[in-house]
Write a protein that holds these residues in place. Structure first.
Motif, short mmCIF file in Angstrom:
data_model
loop_
_atom_site.label_atom_id
_atom_site.label_comp_id
_atom_site.label_asym_id
_atom_site.label_seq_id
_atom_site.Cartn_x
_atom_site.Cartn_y
_atom_site.Cartn_z
N VAL A 92 35.58 39.17 58.80
CA VAL A 92 36.70 38.91 57.91
C VAL A 92 36.93 37.41 57.75
N SER A 93 37.07 36.69 58.86
CA SER A 93 37.46 35.28 58.78
C SER A 93 36.35 34.37 58.28
N ASP A 94 35.10 34.68 58.64
CA ASP A 94 34.00 33.78 58.30
C ASP A 94 33.25 34.17 57.04
N TYR A 95 33.56 35.34 56.49
CA TYR A 95 32.81 35.82 55.32
C TYR A 95 33.72 36.35 54.22
N LEU A 96 34.51 37.37 54.53
CA LEU A 96 35.30 38.01 53.48
C LEU A 96 36.42 37.11 52.96
N GLU A 97 37.13 36.46 53.84
CA GLU A 97 38.23 35.59 53.38
C GLU A 97 37.72 34.43 52.54
N PRO A 98 36.67 33.71 52.99
CA PRO A 98 36.14 32.66 52.12
C PRO A 98 35.61 33.19 50.79
N LEU A 99 34.99 34.37 50.82
CA LEU A 99 34.47 34.96 49.59
C LEU A 99 35.60 35.28 48.62
N ALA A 100 36.67 35.88 49.14
CA ALA A 100 37.81 36.22 48.29
C ALA A 100 38.51 34.99 47.73
N ALA A 101 38.34 33.84 48.40
CA ALA A 101 39.01 32.61 47.97
C ALA A 101 38.18 31.80 46.97
N THR A 102 36.97 32.23 46.68
CA THR A 102 36.15 31.49 45.71
C THR A 102 36.83 31.51 44.35
N PRO A 103 36.61 30.47 43.53
CA PRO A 103 37.24 30.44 42.21
C PRO A 103 36.91 31.65 41.36
N GLU A 104 35.71 32.20 41.53
CA GLU A 104 35.28 33.32 40.72
C GLU A 104 36.00 34.62 41.07
N LEU A 105 36.41 34.79 42.33
CA LEU A 105 36.98 36.07 42.77
C LEU A 105 38.48 36.05 43.02
N LYS A 106 39.04 34.89 43.29
CA LYS A 106 40.42 34.87 43.79
C LYS A 106 41.44 35.51 42.84
N ASP A 107 41.19 35.41 41.54
CA ASP A 107 42.13 36.00 40.58
C ASP A 107 41.69 37.38 40.12
N ARG A 108 40.64 37.90 40.72
CA ARG A 108 40.13 39.22 40.33
C ARG A 108 40.31 40.25 41.44
N ILE A 109 41.13 39.93 42.42
CA ILE A 109 41.40 40.84 43.54
C ILE A 109 42.90 41.10 43.60
#
Length: 461
Positions: A92-109
Motif C-alpha cells: 500500500v505505502s510503497d506502491y498503491l498510494e504513490p500510484l493513486a497520487a500520480t497526475p494521471e490517476l489522482k482525479d480518476r479515483i
C-alpha cells in the motif's frame, strides 16, 4: 441520441482500487480510454490494509504491474528491490498510494464509493433488444448511505473477495451458532494479527487447510513458544495435511516452500495439535468460550476460532447482468475448470485474458481475485495480465487482447496427486506438476501469496 453514440463518450468503470483495479486504470489510459475507479473503502488498497501485518511470499517482481510502473516512473518513483518480499502495508505505502497520487490517476479515483448494483440503463436482465449498446448503470452508495448513479461504457469488476469470507459450516452454510460466536468476538475475522495480543495464554483453533491457515497456525506456534499455556489446534476437513505441507524444495517460490516444511515440523513436534477429517457441525457460546462440535461427534472448547476457510465472490451486485459462471467455483465458465482446487493446485492454469473472461453481458468483465471465484489459486501478476488484455479488447485491439503470456513459478505440488477433501486419491497427470510444462500460475493463498513473520526472522512463521 442512440445508446451507442452516448456510450462511446462514457468512462470505463473499474470497481475496486486495489492492485488489479489500479492496474486496470493504468492500462485503460494507455489505450486512450477514460477510467473511473470506484473504491468502497476510505482509501486505495482498503482490503490490503486489513492484512498489512502479513508478509507476502511472492516477491515485488510479481506484485508490480508494467503499465502502473510506467506511470510511477514518470512521477519519479523509485522501484523497490524486485527480489524483496513485501508486507501488505508496504504494498500500500510503497506502491498503491504513490500510484493513486500520480497526475494521471489522482482525479480518476473515487473512494468511499461502494457499488451496490450494476445494470443496463433503462432495462432489466430480461430485455435483449438494444442491450449491447445500452450504457451500464452503476448504483453507488457513499459513507453516509446516500446513493447516486453513474453511467459507463464498460465495467471491470476487480472488487475481490475479502469482504465475503466463507462460513465455517461443513455444508457451505454458516454453522448453527456461528453468527452468535462471531458477534461475541469468539470467531475472529480472517488473518488477524495474532502477535498483537489477545491470543497469548489462550487456546485457539484454526480451521482451514490453505496457506492462510498455515500462516495463522505458525504465528500462533511462535506465540506459544514465548507464552506458556498457549495452545494451538488446527482442524482440516481432509484426511491428510499433504496439500498444506506443499512442495518444499521443489517450490519455485522458496518462502512458500519453506512454509509447508515449518508447518510439518510444528505438527511433528507437538507444537500444534492437528485434527483431520474435521467437519464443523455447530458452535456453542458459553461463559466467554466457544465449543465447536464436529459432525462426527467430536467437540473442542476454545477461547478463539480463526476461520481460514477461504472466500467467495459477492455476486449480489451483479444480479441484473447476464453472467455465465462455473457452477463449482463461481468463476467465468471457461476459467472455472482450470482453477478448481479439487483438481489443480499448482502450475496448470495457462495465461488468460479477455477471451476467457468475457461474459454474455458485452463489455462486462470479472478480473483479479474475484474472477477466480471460490478458488484460491491467484497471483497478482495473473490479474495484471487479465486487465492488460481486457483494456486491449475494449480498445478494439483483438490481436493484443488475444496474445497473452505469463510465466510464473510452480508450487512443486499438485492436487491431482494428493488425496481430495473426501480422502480419495486422484491420478497423477505426468512427471511435471499436473503434467504440463507450459507457462503457469501459482497457488498462493487468497490473494497474493501470504507469509506471516518478520523480515528479520523469515523462517519463524
Amino acid at each position: 441520441m442512440s445508446h451507442k453514440a452516448s456510450s462511446a463518450s462514457l468512462p470505463v468503470a473499474v470497481i475496486g482500487a486495489g492492485p488489479v483495479g489500479l492496474a486496470a486504470a493504468a492500462h485503460l489510459l494507455e489505450r486512450g480510454l477514460e477510467p473511473i475507479v470506484l473504491e468502497a473503502g476510505p482509501t486505495v488498497g482498503a482490503a490490503i490494509r486489513e492484512w498489512g501485518h502479513v508478509r507476502v511470499f511472492s516477491t515485488w517482481k510479481y506484485n508490480l504491474d508494467a503499465a502502473a510502473v510506467r506511470l510511477l516512473e514518470r512521477a519519479g518513483w523509485a522501484a523497490p528491490r524486485p527480489t524483496a518480499l513485501p508486507y501488505g502495508s508496504q504494498i500500500v505505502s510503497d506502491y498503491l498510494e504513490p500510484l493513486a497520487a500520480t497526475p494521471e490517476l489522482k482525479d480518476r479515483i473515487r473512494t468511499g464509493a461502494k457499488v451496490v448494483a450494476v445494470s443496463r440503463q433503462g432495462m432489466d436482465k430480461g430485455r435483449s433488444q438494444g442491450r449491447d449498446d445500452a450504457p451500464f448503470l452503476l448504483r453507488i452508495q457513499d459513507g453516509s448511505g446516500e446513493t447516486s448513479e453513474l453511467l459507463a461504457r464498460a465495467v471491470i469488476d476487480t472488487s475481490g473477495t475479502w469482504t465475503t469470507p466463507a462460513p465455517l459450516g461443513a455444508s457451505g452454510l454458516p454453522a448453527p451458532g456461528e453468527a452468535e460466536a462471531r458477534a461475541a468476538g469468539l470467531v475472529t475475522g480472517p488473518l488477524p494479527d495474532v502477535t498483537g495480543g489477545g491470543f497469548a495464554g489462550r487456546r485457539t483453533l484454526v480451521i482451514g487447510s490453505g496457506h492462510s491457515a498455515a500462516n495463522m497456525v505458525l504465528d500462533l506456534a511462535r506465540v506459544a513458544r514465548a507464552n506458556p499455556g498457549t495452545e494451538v489446534l488446527w482442524a482440516i476437513r481432509a484426511a491428510t495435511p499433504a496439500r498444506a505441507y506443499g512442495g518444499g524444495d521443489a517450490d519455485q517460490l522458496p518462502a512458500r516452500g519453506q512454509l509447508g516444511a515449518r508447518l510439518h515440523t510444528a505438527v511433528d513436534t507437538g507444537a500444534v495439535q492437528l485434527l483431520t477429517n474435521f467437519h464443523t457441525g455447530r458452535l456453542e457460546t458459553r461463559d466467554g468460550k466457544v465449543t465447536v462440535h464436529a459432525t462426527d461427534g467430536r467437540s473442542l472448547t476454545v477461547d478463539r476460532v480463526i476461520p481460514a476457510t477461504g472466500f467467495r465472490p459477492d455476486l449480489s451486485i451483479l444480479s441484473e447482468l447476464r453472467l455465465d459462471l462455473d457452477p463449482a467455483v463461481d468463476a467465468p465458465k471457461a476459467l472455472g475448470p482450470l482453477i478448481d482446487p479439487d483438481f489443480h493446485s499448482c502450475g496448470t492454469v495457462p495465461a488468460h485474458g479477455a477471451r476467457i473472461l468475457e461474459q454474455p453481458e458485452k463489455d462486462f468483465y470479472l478480473a483479479g481475485m474475484k474472477s477466480y471465484g471460490r478458488a484460491p489459486t491467484f497471483l497478482m501478476a495473473t490479474g495484471y495480465e487479465q486487465v492488460r488484455s481486457i483494456a486491449a479488447a475494449l480498445a478494439g485491439d483483438t490481436e493484443a487482447a488475444d496474445t497473452v503470456e505469463l510465466e510464473l513459478p510452480e508450487t512443486g505440488v499438485c492436487s491431482t496427486s494428493l488425496p481430495t477433501e473426501a480422502g480419495d486419491a486422484a491420478d497423477t497427470a505426468g512427471d511435471s506438476c499436473c503434467g504440463t510444462s507450459a507457462p503457469v500460475p501459482v497457488t498462493i493463498g487468497f490473494a497474493t501469496g501470504l507469509q506471516h513473520g518478520r523480515t528479520a526472522e523469515p523462517a519463524s512463521l
